[in-house]
Design a protein around this motif. Structure first.
Motif, PDB file in Angstrom:
ATOM      1  N   ALA A 147       5.378 -15.003  -8.719  1.00 54.09           N
ATOM      2  CA  ALA A 147       6.059 -14.591  -7.490  1.00 54.09           C
ATOM      3  C   ALA A 147       5.292 -13.452  -6.825  1.00 54.09           C
ATOM      4  CB  ALA A 147       7.491 -14.149  -7.797  1.00 54.09           C
ATOM      5  N   ILE A 148       4.816 -12.516  -7.638  1.00 53.13           N
ATOM      6  CA  ILE A 148       4.076 -11.385  -7.069  1.00 53.13           C
ATOM      7  C   ILE A 148       2.731 -11.864  -6.532  1.00 53.13           C
ATOM      8  CG2 ILE A 148       3.025  -9.156  -7.588  1.00 53.13           C
ATOM      9  CD1 ILE A 148       5.116  -8.896  -9.861  1.00 53.13           C
ATOM     10  N   ALA A 149       2.050 -12.680  -7.322  1.00 54.53           N
ATOM     11  CA  ALA A 149       0.702 -13.088  -6.954  1.00 54.53           C
ATOM     12  C   ALA A 149       0.704 -13.961  -5.704  1.00 54.53           C
ATOM     13  CB  ALA A 149       0.052 -13.831  -8.110  1.00 54.53           C
ATOM     14  N   LEU A 150       1.734 -14.787  -5.572  1.00 50.53           N
ATOM     15  CA  LEU A 150       1.727 -15.747  -4.464  1.00 50.53           C
ATOM     16  C   LEU A 150       2.438 -15.219  -3.230  1.00 50.53           C
ATOM     17  CD1 LEU A 150       2.397 -18.995  -6.517  1.00 50.53           C
ATOM     18  CD2 LEU A 150       0.220 -17.975  -5.846  1.00 50.53           C
ATOM     19  N   ASP A 151       3.485 -14.402  -3.426  1.00 51.86           N
ATOM     20  CA  ASP A 151       4.268 -13.972  -2.260  1.00 51.86           C
ATOM     21  C   ASP A 151       4.303 -12.459  -2.069  1.00 51.86           C
ATOM     22  OD1 ASP A 151       4.958 -16.603  -1.800  1.00 51.86           O
ATOM     23  OD2 ASP A 151       6.623 -16.490  -3.214  1.00 51.86           O
ATOM     24  N   GLY A 152       3.925 -11.702  -3.073  1.00 51.36           N
ATOM     25  CA  GLY A 152       4.070 -10.245  -2.978  1.00 51.36           C
ATOM     26  C   GLY A 152       5.518  -9.827  -3.175  1.00 51.36           C
ATOM     27  N   VAL A 153       5.762  -8.526  -3.113  1.00 47.67           N
ATOM     28  CA  VAL A 153       7.122  -8.009  -3.246  1.00 47.67           C
ATOM     29  C   VAL A 153       7.402  -7.151  -2.028  1.00 47.67           C
ATOM     30  CG1 VAL A 153       8.741  -6.741  -4.693  1.00 47.67           C
ATOM     31  CG2 VAL A 153       6.789  -7.887  -5.732  1.00 47.67           C
ATOM     32  N   ARG A 154       8.274  -7.617  -1.179  1.00 47.72           N
ATOM     33  CA  ARG A 154       8.447  -6.941   0.091  1.00 47.72           C
ATOM     34  C   ARG A 154       9.015  -5.530  -0.064  1.00 47.72           C
ATOM     35  NH1 ARG A 154      11.603  -8.053   5.736  1.00 47.72           N
ATOM     36  NH2 ARG A 154      10.002  -6.957   6.886  1.00 47.72           N
ATOM     37  N   GLY A 155      10.070  -5.437  -0.875  1.00 45.10           N
ATOM     38  CA  GLY A 155      10.729  -4.144  -1.003  1.00 45.10           C
ATOM     39  C   GLY A 155       9.807  -3.055  -1.550  1.00 45.10           C
ATOM     40  N   ASP A 156       8.831  -3.456  -2.359  1.00 40.55           N
ATOM     41  CA  ASP A 156       7.925  -2.461  -2.933  1.00 40.55           C
ATOM     42  C   ASP A 156       6.611  -2.374  -2.166  1.00 40.55           C
ATOM     43  OD1 ASP A 156       9.834  -2.115  -4.816  1.00 40.55           O
ATOM     44  OD2 ASP A 156       8.876  -3.332  -6.357  1.00 40.55           O
ATOM     45  N   ASP A 157       6.528  -3.072  -1.038  1.00 46.25           N
ATOM     46  CA  ASP A 157       5.305  -3.070  -0.221  1.00 46.25           C
ATOM     47  C   ASP A 157       4.087  -3.563  -0.995  1.00 46.25           C
ATOM     48  OD1 ASP A 157       6.511  -2.049   2.145  1.00 46.25           O
ATOM     49  OD2 ASP A 157       6.596  -0.080   1.185  1.00 46.25           O
TER      50      ASP A 157
END
Lengths: 377, 355, 127, 844
Positions: A287-297
């Motif tokens: 999830a992090i690698a493909l989409d990033g984490v919005r809340g944590d920038d």
């Protein structure tokens, strides 16, 4: 009561003042007169010697108090990585089971101790502290990348095993059996490409043999511009590693290009077997690698490391999880931040939590995005 | 003071409170008289609360001036009384030096004056509350999210597909716009002085304010709650435009990003993707779908760059990409110093062309 | 207190706390009023009790506190006796005056807060 | 009139020498052990002045940075640090301490007491403040200074957005400065109410004493709120208990409520004493008693109350419901009236001047204050009007406003004070000529600097910006402000120069009443204060009794010597000031200093995560306090002494008449304020996020009733044991082991109750990091633990005293104090049980 004491105090103060001035004066005369002999051949008095040794030992004991060893020092892979650096960087001065101390080193004062014997007199934590920080006035240098405690532990893991080690065991650990002669000053500018490649493979492995330790990542199939840049950054002390800085510093500029080409042309290996995967962690990592984490920038890793056509962003798929984690932690701590590319990665890594680093590393180690990368090419 | 403001204010039908007071108008002119010696620029300025052009700001303005002039009178009175107490003739001083002056001046007078001001302020507040309550179905809803350190602006559309922009608020003149103020990090405060008072953006809450611009024009706003780091560089523009222009702008905004129209811009687009810009930024109609940094689909048509820190031109884009940590220290975008000069120019040209 | 003789008696009547409460009766009621109306308004709005209920509560609380306070101010001396504050103490008139005036200021404060409820809608965000 | 004097007989030989010996100031390096209020008062004021200058230098750096747009003199990060440090230092290290310092310095003199009732407590508070303050301030030199603003709003100050130790320095550093302030407040409350001279009833007190009394009372109520706030924030930063994190049911606004419940009264905490000082100086300069004395008292009391009703004043733009804003706006109106009363009272007194109000340097500063403070008050009313505040909140308008209030309302009176009271403790007066220069430089500089800021703010310039762009119309105004700031600084520099030139501290050879004032601090003094303690018959005794100075000096009034041979003063009744007993007070000692070093060390070392040295440091503090307290209690070895007028007073007092009992009551009021702030926080978070409270999905339910009932029983049993122990106290010289046993059991019983309560929640699966609810539940136990730890230490101390034969039915202060705290702890724990176990079912 005070009326009696006050002159008393004043006398002591005056006495102290006179004494201090006297000492300063004598010291000044001594220094400026040039009376002191700084020759390495002029030995210390016994009493000075004893005092210096005591100071050194107490200093090391005290300062290593805050050192805590990691759990896995008995890991042979770690010792193997340490051994290979030892053969290259330490053995000439400190001798090894297969080689004697160089006569040049023996002329130093104090002479570097023969580690095959001296190691036993230090505790693990103390060894770590000495290797990391070096020793003043002795010629023992500090670790070229002082922040890389992880590398120092590899050396310590090896040193712990050194006392009484047989030539055979040493050769196995240092890899001298595998590639005879590779453990000398192999990276000398005159060495030919094959020898250099063999020297690299001695730690990083190749299609047949795995890397000696995850900290030395497999190089096969890595992007050529990235490999070149990495070696240059090591050589210029812009990327921190005590082991790699020593090695890359010896390489001629043409050799760097050659080496990068050789490894880039090879097929990338897969290091993680399907059975060893932690699927939960991998899914979170994906999830992090493909989409990033919005809340944590946190941006998606894939944008640069998979779909980008730039050769400057390393291919991550298939790299050992430990290696990725270590590098992310170095980015996060600001240790790896000196190059223009590190300046991009460091602020992003700073936003990752420990768990996110673990997950991302698990994801890339399993190398699931090979196809996407190929498509981008 | 901008000339002409007075007349336009007097004509506003929504001026429930205090608007018709002729005194307020006099006060406004006196403002210019009082401060012009001190202030070459007068009361105006793109971020000035003294030149209101929004309904709420226009409601607050006469209250502010009433309070100011009351205050000036009170201060003058104190100065005169002190002068009399110090240098006045003995009978005057005797008259002043008694208990009753303390009761009269210290209790009765303040209670009367304060009651007047307080009730006036309550009426203005109530008018504001009613305005929020009465903003009906034709009200446009815009969500503004405080970021570190910029503003994400999301326009709700009837089609249901929200339009995302950044660092500027567009308002159709004469129509109320409901702003939903949010934050997903620290506390910020939304303040467009010419249009309305400020309101905080607090994590875990949604605050609402209804804005209504009364005349077209561009004004400036700024984050008013200290939010760490480059708090000083977190500004925005408010662009009030005639209703039809607004509709046209909104329609254009809904379209995907412009295709590069020169070879240089086309190269710039390649550079954009090669360097992973799409991880953080979105450009509609391209694979760049990042949601961390501002949406760049129409970045070229905006009033400013980097939350009103830089002008919007190719040179500024280039400076920002390589040097943003000096322009706006600690901002969350990493510097991209690896780009060669031609690559950088191309990238800047591409972004500038996204109108 | 007229003379040195008085000083020989170490006790005093009324006690300290009675006197302090007497001096600060008004402000204490003001504090009670603010706590009540702020608490009630916040709670009623948060629980969705409605603007009317909130406003009614506030106005009721204002009346219930302001009226007795005004009465106390009118019959200051007699109220003082309730606290055991007897006439004849040195400085008694000053204590009475202080009590009366703090009460008066508090009454103003209470009425102002009540005015807010009369004019403003409850349970909408402040604007 | 002679027959009205307490002592008419000639004084015996050697009496004066005994008095001098008892009050001798230690010399040389031992000066740091001094506890006498005049000595440490000078030290205290000097330290506060140092912080004023340091924070002022930070202000100059800021003003220089803002002089021109887009300046790069300082970096963004450094600017954020220095504006935080400027505010924090001015508020916590200058304003509150300097006012307490003036209290320590002036109050005993005005009340003709020989010293404050707890001299070592003052010494402790001062050293803690000096050491802690210097270390805290020095963080600015090595990039460790906090940068979240002096108001430290979370989430910005949470670990996620403020990593590093900077914010912790603020939280812990300020934490113990708060403790120091509370120690000072205890001293001042007990001092003003109990150590007045015989005959000085409440309504004959100098206005400054009234102001300090209310100041101290306000500290007791206001500071606990911010102490709780800093505890919550530090716990969230260190352990992740989500008090302020919205995703877990916390609320960033909780901090703002707690902070401003302290922060707004703080302004008046600073202003009231300054106004009190003005009310002392104006009558002197007018040679006329204050017009409207009782109105001023009314104003002080009213301000003290009303200022607590307007903390939301700082939160008008947070989106709070309209009607609530109305309430707080109303309170803001209410607090304006008392200030009006005071201003008119001063004007009336000036007008009544005989022959006219004298224009001296102090008068100039007072006139300057009147003007500046009026402007600040007027803009204060403006920001209290909610809609106006929507525009000007957090802009330079507000910066201008509160500098008008604080510099005008506090710094100008303070400088008047320096000029006015210097002769009391110095061989020389300060220069009147230079004083006028100082005043005009400061007055002009101040107005040039701060008046334009009103307009800068209205033109849209927000606060706390390190830079601003060109073209917004702010350039000229900012440049003018910067120039003004330098003029203001020049005035302060000139004052410091004069201070070095003229100020020569002395206790015996000070200038005698140079202004012709009417209050007691102008009596001839030495280190023992006045030779005898005057019998007071009016508000301006020196005016009404022209022979008073001579009589006092001849020892004709009360307590003309040192009958016990040590330090002592008269304790009088709180309202009418009838003599009740003589307290024997401690002399110089190392322990307060050592305890202060220990406490500062504890907090500061904890900040940099050096836990072991921090704990050692804390132990040093506790041991030092033990030694200090051990020697303090003389017991009734000398049963009574004659003080004059045929009055014989005991020298030892236990029970509600004793000053120790009063100090404990004050401490308990502080503790209950803290707990009330906690209860508010609990209910507040429930209103905001009922979804994390029990009965909501996914939240562990409450423990079975048996748990809280057992805890309650243990608490009640503990109290009963302590009460029974009190009955078993032995007569002097006898033993009763059961006493120690019962007291010890009482302590154990309380601890058991605490564990029972904590465990009951733990076994339901609730963890403090789960949600705001969990955090609040365990926070209650944490607060109880603090009180119970204090109880246990007091109990152990009482037991030790008992075994040393120093605790019995007569000499029982130690036990009484411990018992008082025990009963309080029991009430706090029972209230906690009711809240934590009774409220959630009610709420659902």
């Amino acid at each position: 009561m005070l009326g009696i004491k006050l002159p008393h105090w004043r006398a002591i103060l005056w006495g102290a003042l006179v004494a201090i001035l006297g000492v300063v004066l004598l010291g000044t005369v001594f220094v400026f007169s040039g009376l002191y002999n700084v020759a390495a051949s002029a030995r210390h008095f016994d009493i000075s010697n004893a005092l210096i040794r005591l100071t050194l030992r107490r200093s090391v004991e005290m300062r290593s108090l805050s050192v805590t060893p990691p759990g896995d020092l008995s890991d042979t892979r770690l010792a193997r990585l340490g051994a290979r650096h030892f053969a290259l960087g330490c053995a000439p001065c400190h001798a090894s089971p297969v080689s004697a101390q160089s006569p040049v080193a023996a002329g130093m004062y104090p002479a570097p101790p023969l580690l095959t014997e001296a190691v036993e007199t230090w505790r693990t934590e103390e060894l770590f502290w000495i290797v990391r920080h070096g020793l003043k006035f002795t010629g023992m240098p500090s670790w070229p990348a002082e922040e890389r405690g992880d590398e120092v532990w590899a050396l310590v893991a090896f040193l712990e095993r050194l006392p009484g080690m047989s030539e055979r065991d040493y050769a196995a650990l240092a890899g001298t059996e595998l590639a005879p002669g590779a453990a000398d000053f192999t990276f000398a500018p005159t060495a030919d490409t094959d020898r250099l490649v063999a020297a690299c493979e001695n730690c990083h492995g190749n299609a047949e043999s795995a890397p000696v330790h995850p900290l030395a990542p497999p190089l096969d199939g890595q992007k050529q511009p990235y490999l070149e840049r990495s070696l240059r950054e090591y050589a210029a002390n812009r990327r921190q590693s005590g082991i790699m800085e020593a090695a890359a510093g010896e390489l001629a500029p043409e050799a760097i290009g050659e080496l990068a080409r050789v490894f880039a042309e090879r097929e990338a290996p897969v290091t993680v077997k399907p059975g060893e995967r932690d699927t939960g962690s991998m899914e979170r990592g994906a999830a992090i690698a493909l989409d990033g984490v919005r809340g944590d920038d946190i941006p998606a890793c894939r944008s640069c490391h998979s779909v980008s056509t730039s050769g400057q962003f390393p291919r991550l798929g298939g790299l050992p999880a430990e290696y990725i984690m270590t590098q992310l932690e170095l980015f996060r701590a600001g240790v790896r931040a000196d190059s223009v590319y590190a300046a991009i990665m460091a602020p992003i890594a700073a936003r990752l939590s420990d768990e996110q680093i673990r997950d991302v590393a698990a994801y890339f180690a399993a190398a699931p995005e090979r196809g996407e990368e190929a498509a981008a090419r | 003071m901008r000339p002409g403001t007075m007349q336009s204010v007097a004509m506003r039908p929504w001026r429930l409170v205090g608007g018709g007071l002729p005194a307020a108008c006099c006060l406004r002119w006196s403002c210019a008289a009082l401060f012009s010696s001190l202030l070459a620029a007068g009361c105006s300025g793109p971020q000035s609360a003294l030149s209101p052009s929004g309904v709420e700001a226009l409601h607050i303005d006469p209250l502010f001036w009433t309070a100011t002039w009351t205050g000036v009178l009170v201060t003058l009175m104190i100065v005169v009384l002190v002068a009399v107490a110090l240098y006045g003739p003995p009978p005057w001083r005797a008259w002043l030096g008694r208990d009753w002056i303390v009761i009269g001046g210290g209790i009765v007078l303040p209670i009367l004056v304060l009651t007047g001001l307080f009730v006036y302020a309550l009426l203005v507040m109530q008018a504001g509350a009613l305005r929020s309550a009465q903003a009906g179905e034709d009200t446009i809803t815009v969500t503004v999210t405080g970021k570190r350190w910029w503003w994400e602006v999301t326009y709700a559309t009837p089609q249901g597909e929200p339009i995302v922009s950044a660092n500027e608020i567009r308002l159709p003149v004469g129509r109320p716009v409901r702003l939903l103020l949010e934050s997903d990090n620290v506390i910020h405060s939304f303040w467009a002085p010419q249009i309305a008072g400020k309101l905080d953006m607090i994590p875990g809450r949604t605050n609402e304010v209804v804005l209504e611009a009364t005349e077209p024009g561009v004004s400036r706003g700024q984050c008013a709650e200290y939010c760490g780091g480059p708090h000083a560089l977190m500004s925005f523009f408010v662009i009030a435009m005639p209703e039809e222009d607004y509709a046209a702008w909104l329609a254009r905004e809904a379209e995907p990003g412009a295709e590069p129209d020169t070879p240089q811009a086309a190269h710039g687009q390649e550079v954009f993707f090669e360097n992973g810009c799409g991880a953080c930024h979105r450009i509609g109609g391209t694979p760049a779908q990042g949601v961390i940094g501002p949406d760049l689909t129409h970045v070229g048509s905006r009033h400013s760059l980097a939350a009103a820190t830089l002008p919007n031109d190719a040179e500024a884009f280039a400076r920002w990409i390589t040097d943003n940590q000096h322009i706006k220290p600690d901002n969350l975008m990493p510097p991209f110093r690896q780009l060669s000069a031609p690559d950088l120019a191309a990238l800047a040209a591409y972004l500038d062309g996204l109108e | 207190m007229g003379s040195l003789e008085d000083l020989r008696n170490p006790g005093e009547r009324p006690g300290t706390f009675a006197m302090l409460i007497y001096l600060m009766l008004g402000p204490m009621l003001w504090g009670l009023h603010l706590t009540l109306i702020y608490g009630a308004n916040t709670l009623i709005c948060a629980l969705g009790g409605g603007a009317a209920a909130s406003r009614a509560t506030v106005i009721t609380a204002t009346v219930l506190i302001a009226v007795p306070l005004s009465l106390v101010l009118l019959i200051q001396r007699r109220a003082g006796r309730l606290f055991g504050i007897a006439d004849g103490r040195a400085g008694q008139r000053t204590y009475d005056a202080i009590s009366r005036l703090t009460g008066l200021l508090s009454l103003a404060g209470i009425l102002w807060a009540g005015t807010a409820a009369a004019i403003l809608s409850a349970c909408v965000q402040g604007r | 009139m002679e027959r009205d004097l307490p002592n008419t007989a000639p004084r015996p030989d050697g009496e004066l020498e005994t008095l001098k010996r008892a009050w001798a100031v230690p010399r040389g390096f031992r000066l740091v052990t001094a506890v006498n209020n005049q000595v440490i008062g000078i030290l205290y004021i000097g330290a506060a002045l140092l912080f004023f200058i340091l924070a002022g230098i930070l202000a100059l750096i800021m003003r220089t940075q803002l002089a021109v747009p887009e300046n790069d003199l300082v970096s963004q990060d450094f600017y954020n640090q220095i504006f935080t440090m400027h505010g924090t230092t001015m508020m916590f290290l200058f304003a509150v301490p300097v006012v307490e310092a003036l209290g320590v310095m002036l109050l005993p003199q005005m009340l003709a007491a020989r010293d404050l009732p707890f001299p070592r407590l003052s010494a402790f508070a001062i050293w803690a403040y000096i050491i802690g303050g210097l270390v805290f301030f020095s963080t600015v030199f090595y990039d460790l200074a906090p940068k979240g603003g002096w108001f430290m709003y979370p989430p910005l100050t949470l670990k996620e957005y403020s990593p590093g130790d900077n914010a912790d320095f603020w939280l812990l550093g300020i934490g113990f400065i708060e403790i120091s302030a509370i120690a000072g407040a205890i001293e001042i409350v007990v001092g003003t109410l109990r150590t007045r001279p015989p005959g000085m009833s409440l309504v004959r007190m100098p206005i400054f004493a009234w102001a300090m009394l209310i100041f101290a009372a306000m500290i007791m109520i206001a500071f606990p709120a911010v102490i709780l706030g800093t505890m919550l924030l530090e716990i969230e930063r260190s352990f992740g208990w989500p008090f302020f994190t919205a995703e877990k049911g916390g609320d960033p606004l909780l901090w703002q409520h707690l902070f401003w419940f302290f922060g707004h009264p703080e302004v008046y905490i600073i202003f009231l004493p300054a106004a009190g000082l003005v009310s002392m100086m104006v009558p002197t300069m007018a040679r006329h008693p204050l017009v409207g004395y009782r109105l001023i008292v009314v104003a002080l009391i009213a301000t003290g109350f009303f200022s607590f009703g307007l903390w939301v004043h700082h939160m008008f733009t947070t989106g709070i419901p309209s009607l609530s804003l109305g309430f707080f706006s109303a309170a803001s109106m209410a607090v304006a009236v008392p200030s009006g009363i005071q201003v008119f009272s001063w004007i009336a007194t000036m007008a009544a001047g005989r022959p006219r109000f004298r224009i001296t340097t102090p008068s100039l500063f007072i006139l300057g204050f009147l003007f500046i403070f009026t402007v600040g008050g007027v803009t204060g009313v403006m920001v209290a009007l909610v809609p106006v505040d929507f525009q000007v909140h957090d802009t330079y308008f507000v910066v201008a406003h509160f500098h008008y209030v604080l510099i005008g309302g506090m710094v100008f009176p303070l400088f008047a004070t320096f000029y006015y009271w210097t002769p009391m403790v110095s061989r020389n007066m300060l220069s009147e000529t230079l004083g006028r220069w100082v005043f005009w430089l400061m007055f002009v500089g101040f107005n040039v600097s701060f008046f334009p800021m009103h307009i800068t703010g209205l033109l849209g310039m927000p606060r706390r910006v390190w830079t601003y762009p060109e073209g917004l119309g702010w350039e000229t105004l900012n440049m003018i402000s910067t120039v003004g700031a330098y003029v203001l600084a020049a005035g302060v520099a000139l004052f410091v120069f004069d201070l070095f030139r003229r100020f020569r501290p002395t206790f015996a050879d000070s200038v005698d009443n140079p202004w012709g004032a009417g209050t007691l601090e102008w009596l001839p003094t030495d280190t023992y204060s006045t030779r005898s303690i005057p019998y007071v018959k009016s508000r301006e005794p020196l005016w009404d009794q022209p022979e008073l100075a001579r009589e006092v000096e001849e020892g004709r009034h009360f307590l003309p010597g040192a009958p016990t041979g040590g330090r002592e003063t008269i304790v009088t009744s709180p309202i009418d000031a009838r003599p009740q007993y003589v307290i024997r007070m401690p002399g110089p000692g190392w322990m307060p200093l050592l305890a202060a070093v220990g406490m500062a060390g504890f907090f500061l070392l904890l900040t940099v995560k050096l836990v072991v040295p921090a704990v050692l440091s804390g132990i040093v503090m506790i041991v030092a306090c033990f030694i200090w307290a051990w020697k303090l209690d003389h017991g009734p070895e000398i049963p009574s002494v004659e003080i004059g007028a045929g009055v014989r007073l005991p020298t030892y007092m236990a029970g509600p008449l004793s000053h120790a009992w009063w100090a404990m009551v004050v401490l308990i009021i502080v503790a209950s304020s803290l707990y009330i702030a906690y209860v508010f926080s609990y209910l507040y978070l429930w209103v905001v996020s009922p979804e994390v409270w029990p009965a909501a999905a996914g939240v562990p339910g409450l423990p079975e009733e048996a748990w809280p009932v057992s805890a309650g029983v243990l608490v009640v049993a503990g109290s009963a044991l302590v009460s029974a122990a009190g009955r078993l106290l032995p007569r002097p010289g006898r033993g009763a082991r059961a006493f120690a046993l019962l007291l010890g059991l009482g302590a154990i019983s309380f601890l058991a109750a605490l564990i029972c309560e904590g465990l009951s929640h733990w076994q339901t699966g609730l963890r403090p990091t789960d949600s705001a609810y969990g955090a609040m539940v365990y926070m209650a136990s944490f607060l109880n633990l603090q009180v119970i730890a204090a109880c246990t230490i007091l109990a152990l101390y009482a037991i030790a005293r008992y075994f040393a034969g120093k605790l019995d039915t007569e000499r029982r202060v130690n036990f009484d104090n411990a018992a008082l705290l025990y009963y309080y702890a029991a009430m706090q724990m029972l209230l906690g049980l009711v809240l934590l176990h009774g409220f959630p079912p009610l709420a659902s």
